[in-house]
Structure formats: structure tokens, C-alpha cells
Design an enzyme around this catalytic site. Structure first.
Site, PDB file in Angstrom:
ATOM      1  N   GLY A 262       0.828  -1.192   0.000  1.00  0.00           N
ATOM      2  CA  GLY A 262       0.000   0.000   0.000  1.00  0.00           C
ATOM      3  C   GLY A 262       0.861   1.238   0.000  1.00  0.00           C
TER       4      GLY A 262
ATOM      5  N   ALA B 277       3.026   0.805   3.485  1.00  0.00           N
ATOM      6  CA  ALA B 277       3.704  -0.410   3.930  1.00  0.00           C
ATOM      7  C   ALA B 277       3.579  -1.528   2.908  1.00  0.00           C
ATOM      8  CB  ALA B 277       3.132  -0.868   5.277  1.00  0.00           C
ATOM      9  N   THR B 278       4.460  -2.508   3.043  1.00  0.00           N
ATOM     10  CA  THR B 278       4.416  -3.731   2.252  1.00  0.00           C
ATOM     11  C   THR B 278       4.240  -4.902   3.212  1.00  0.00           C
ATOM     12  OG1 THR B 278       5.878  -2.793   0.575  1.00  0.00           O
ATOM     13  CG2 THR B 278       5.674  -5.199   0.627  1.00  0.00           C
ATOM     14  N   VAL B 279       3.434  -5.883   2.792  1.00  0.00           N
ATOM     15  CA  VAL B 279       3.182  -7.054   3.626  1.00  0.00           C
ATOM     16  C   VAL B 279       3.787  -8.283   2.949  1.00  0.00           C
ATOM     17  CG1 VAL B 279       1.440  -8.486   4.751  1.00  0.00           C
ATOM     18  CG2 VAL B 279       1.047  -6.027   4.498  1.00  0.00           C
TER      19      VAL B 279
ATOM     20  N   ASP C 285     -11.293   3.205   9.101  1.00  0.00           N
ATOM     21  CA  ASP C 285     -11.012   2.860   7.704  1.00  0.00           C
ATOM     22  C   ASP C 285     -11.453   1.431   7.396  1.00  0.00           C
ATOM     23  OD1 ASP C 285     -10.160   3.411   5.125  1.00  0.00           O
ATOM     24  OD2 ASP C 285      -8.110   2.739   5.501  1.00  0.00           O
TER      25      ASP C 285
END
Length: 423
Positions: A19, A22-24, A133
Site C-alpha cells: 500500500g 507499507a508492504t506485507v 477505515d
């Protein structure tokens, strides 16, 4: 972005998603022999004190709530380059956004998921936190001991309810955020999250998010949705928050669905066109059920029938009153209180005291036709041109009334599933 080999002690397998912040990554914990999801703050944000603080706060909130309804944080650390990361529950079932790519969900499935989301958000609210959200990509699915569960994730915008009156920046996702979230300093409370859950429920039912102004009632976009469910969803997304459910718990209660494994619920007795059916515990019966359909039976197991899943929200299973006395019977419907909701009534009768078919007002009567079901012959009479289409089937000692609303005649499909057991 290149694939890292290790994040802390965790061996990285692949990227799950990314996103703006962040990265997952999917990784394996070799010590505990389990899969985890690791969320790493993006490099361009890692040195912004406010963003970093929000990232750490998200982990703290999830850890403090520590609920099976929320994604859990198991560990927190920092990479050599200074980027913080969270080690979280890996939900292998994907997201609600993934499932909505194929269109609307079955009505019973929608009610179950919406209830689970509302109950998860209730845990947050009880912890003193607003999510702010809620959206399909933040609703995850996992399976534990054969039972699917819903998890709420991504609390990057979560804030303390105690500070809600002082929010000065509009935040949320269009399509799901409440009108008051668009106004900096508007003051938020639990009803903002209720609106988002209602918007997701609307989307699960119709395949679209509600219009910002004067949204269309879900049943006008998808015939067959019970009127009661219409009212619940429209109240949840009301632009005037004073008319919404006051809490996520109240929204869940209004959906009135038992937890997890049951899609059929019970209510007080109602007078049907033919008889009064009393309430008792319902039963589902395996075998002979087409994909996407649900099999139900009367309390004695004498008569059973399958119906589309979206019809199977309510069940009366304890028989019906005939001129010769009480006989086995059931009624399954999307809304038992609404005689025009899709569903099936099926009951046994004695030849000397058969049922008197009800009047269907101004409906158009189509020609009778011969049918065979459960080894018995009889006639089927269809009525159309009214709010719902009705088919009445009179077999040897068996009466059925099938109510349909979407223009598709499933009479023969239902009759093929009819089972009688006199053992």
C-alpha cells in the site's frame, strides 16, 4: 521491490501486497513452524515521526485488544535500515475485496460476514478505539479447526474514542466513510464505523457501494433480499448519524443471526397463507442438495427439501395444522414475516382432509401441468404477474407452495430435492 531473504528471524517466502505506507510479506517462522504475515513500513515513510508513531500505535492497539476477531500482532522489530515491522496473523483465506471481485455474495453468507465484522469492531470499541477505515480489503478470512472466521485488520487510521471530538484531518476511504468523516473537526464516535460496516454489507448484497446521497434500497437492485434486512442496512448507512445504530453491537443484534455455523434463524410464529407453524429447533439434512443450495427438514425428519441458499434465512420446522389435525411440515424463507419473500412451504396431509389453496388476488393463473416428485404424481399450478410468483404443487398427500421473486421458475429444481421418510 526486491524480495528480502529474512526479516528478523523470519524467512520471507513472497510478497502478499503493498500500500501507500507499507508492504506485507508472507514469511515462515522456523522456530514455531508456522506462517506469518509481516508488515514493513515503507522506506520513504520510516523517518517521518508521525507516520512511524501511527505504525507503532497500530501494533499496540492490536496487541492490547488481543482478540480472535482481530489480526493479532505477535512481534515487533526494526530492520537494519531503520524500518519498523509488525509480525501478524497470516489469514490464508484472502480478503473480502477478493471475494467481491466475483460480484454479490449469497444473502446468508452476507449476513454471517457482516455480523462477524460488527462483532470484531465491537471488540475494538470496547478497547476504546475507532477503526475509521473499515473496507473490504481490511476484512480477512482464516480457517481454524475447519471453521472459517473473519478478522479485521489494518488499524493505521485507528484513533482513541476519547479523542474523537478533536480529529482535525478528514480520513477514510470513499464509498465506506461516513459523511461526518469528510468534515475535519466534525467529531466522530462508534457510528462512523457502523456506517462503514453497513456500506460493506450493502456491497456484499448488491455488488456496489451505496450512493453518497439517497442510496437505492438493496432489494431494488437485487430482488429477494428480505425487507427486514433492507431496513437494517439502510439504517446503518443513514447520512444522519442520529438515525443509525448507536453501536456496532446494536447493528450485529439487528442482523439477528446465530454465530458462525448456522444460516437459519428462528422467530416467533406467523400466520401463513395456509396454516400457523410453530417454532422449534431447525435441522439441516445432508445428501441430494445441489451446490449453493441448503437442505432443510421438519422436526421429525419426515419431509425435507432443498432451496437456494439465499432463501434459507429462516425456518419453521414443527409441522402445520390441517383439517385432520397437525401433520409434518416446514416453511423455509428469506423472511418468514413477509409472505412475498422467496421460499418454500411443504407439508403432508390426509386425502380426506386436503388443503384449501389460498387466493392470490390479482395474479395471473397459468395452466396446470402434471409433475412427479418423491415417487408421487400430481399437478403444479403457477401464478404470475404479482409482486411474487407462486407455484402450488398438489401431490398424493403432499402440498407445496413455492414463492419466487426473480423471474426464474425453480419449481422443478425444488421438486427434484423433495424427500419423504415414513420409516
Amino acid at each position: 521491490m526486491s524480495l528480502p531473504t529474512m526479516i528478523g528471524r523470519y524467512r520471507v517466502l513472497r510478497r502478499l501486497g503493498a500500500g501507500a505506507f507499507a508492504t506485507v510479506w508472507l514469511a515462515e517462522d522456523d522456530v514455531l513452524d508456522s506462517l506469518v504475515a509481516i508488515k514493513v513500513l515503507a522506506d520513504n515513510w520510516a523517518h517521518h515521526p508521525d507516520v512511524r508513531a501511527r505504525f507503532e500505535q497500530e501494533a499496540q492497539v492490536l496487541r492490547r485488544a488481543d482478540s480472535e476477531r482481530l489480526v493479532r500482532v505477535h512481534d515487533f522489530g526494526e530492520l537494519p535500515d531503520g524500518r519498523p515491522y509488525q509480525v501478524m496473523t497470516y489469514a490464508a483465506g484472502g480478503t473480502l475485496a477478493d471475494r467481491l471481485e466475483s460480484g454479490p455474495l449469497p444473502i446468508g453468507t452476507t449476513v454471517r460476514i457482516a455480523t462477524d465484522i460488527a462483532e470484531a469492531v465491537t471488540v475494538l470499541h470496547q478497547s476504546g478505539v475507532l477503526h475509521r477505515d473499515l473496507k473490504p480489503s481490511n476484512v480477512l478470512f482464516d480457517t481454524v479447526r475447519g471453521v472459517e472466521r473473519v478478522l479485521v485488520a489494518d488499524l493505521g487510521l485507528a484513533k482513541s474514542i476519547a479523542q474523537a471530538s478533536g480529529f482535525t484531518v478528514a480520513a477514510g476511504t470513499p464509498g465506506y466513510m461516513a459523511p461526518e468523516q469528510r468534515l475535519p473537526g466534525g467529531g466522530l464516535d462508534e457510528r462512523a464505523d457502523v456506517h462503514a460496516i453497513g456500506a460493506m454489507t450493502y456491497q456484499m448484497l448488491t455488488g456496489r457501494t451505496p450512493a453518497l446521497r439517497a442510496p437505492i434500497t438493496p432489494s431494488k437492485l437485487r430482488p429477494g433480499i428480505p425487507r427486514q434486512l433492507d431496513r437494517v442496512v439502510m439504517r446503518a448507512i443513514d447520512a444522519d448519524r442520529s438515525r443509525r445504530f448507536p453501536t456496532a453491537a446494536a447493528f450485529a443484534a439487528a442482523l439477528d443471526v446465530p454465530p458462525k455455523t448456522r444460516r437459519i434463524r428462528h422467530a416467533s410464529w406467523v400466520v401463513l397463507p395456509l396454516a400457523a407453524l410453530t417454532t422449534t429447533a431447525g435441522a439441516t439434512v445432508p445428501g441430494g442438495t445441489p451446490p449453493g443450495w441448503v437442505r432443510v427438514a421438519d422436526r421429525t425428519g419426515t419431509i425435507s427439501v432443498s432451496v437456494p441458499e439465499q432463501w434459507a434465512l429462516q425456518l419453521r420446522d414443527s409441522g402445520w395444522e390441517t383439517p385432520a389435525g397437525e401433520r409434518p411440515g416446514l416453511r423455509v424463507s428469506a423472511d418468514l414475516a413477509d409472505s412475498d419473500a422467496p421460499g418454500v412451504f411443504a407439508g403432508l396431509f390426509t386425502e380426506s382432509a386436503g388443503p384449501t389453496p389460498p387466493s392470490h388476488g390479482n395474479c395471473t393463473r397459468l395452466p396446470e401441468r402434471r409433475v412427479v416428485a418423491a415417487g408421487r404424481t400430481g399437478v403444479a399450478q403457477r401464478w404470475t404477474g404479482c409482486e411474487a410468483a407462486y407455484t402450488e404443487v398438489l401431490l398424493d398427500g403432499v402440498y407445496l407452495q413455492i414463492t419466487q421473486v426473480d423471474g426464474t421458475d425453480r419449481t422443478d429444481d425444488v421438486l427434484r430435492t423433495l424427500r419423504l421418510d415414513h420409516s
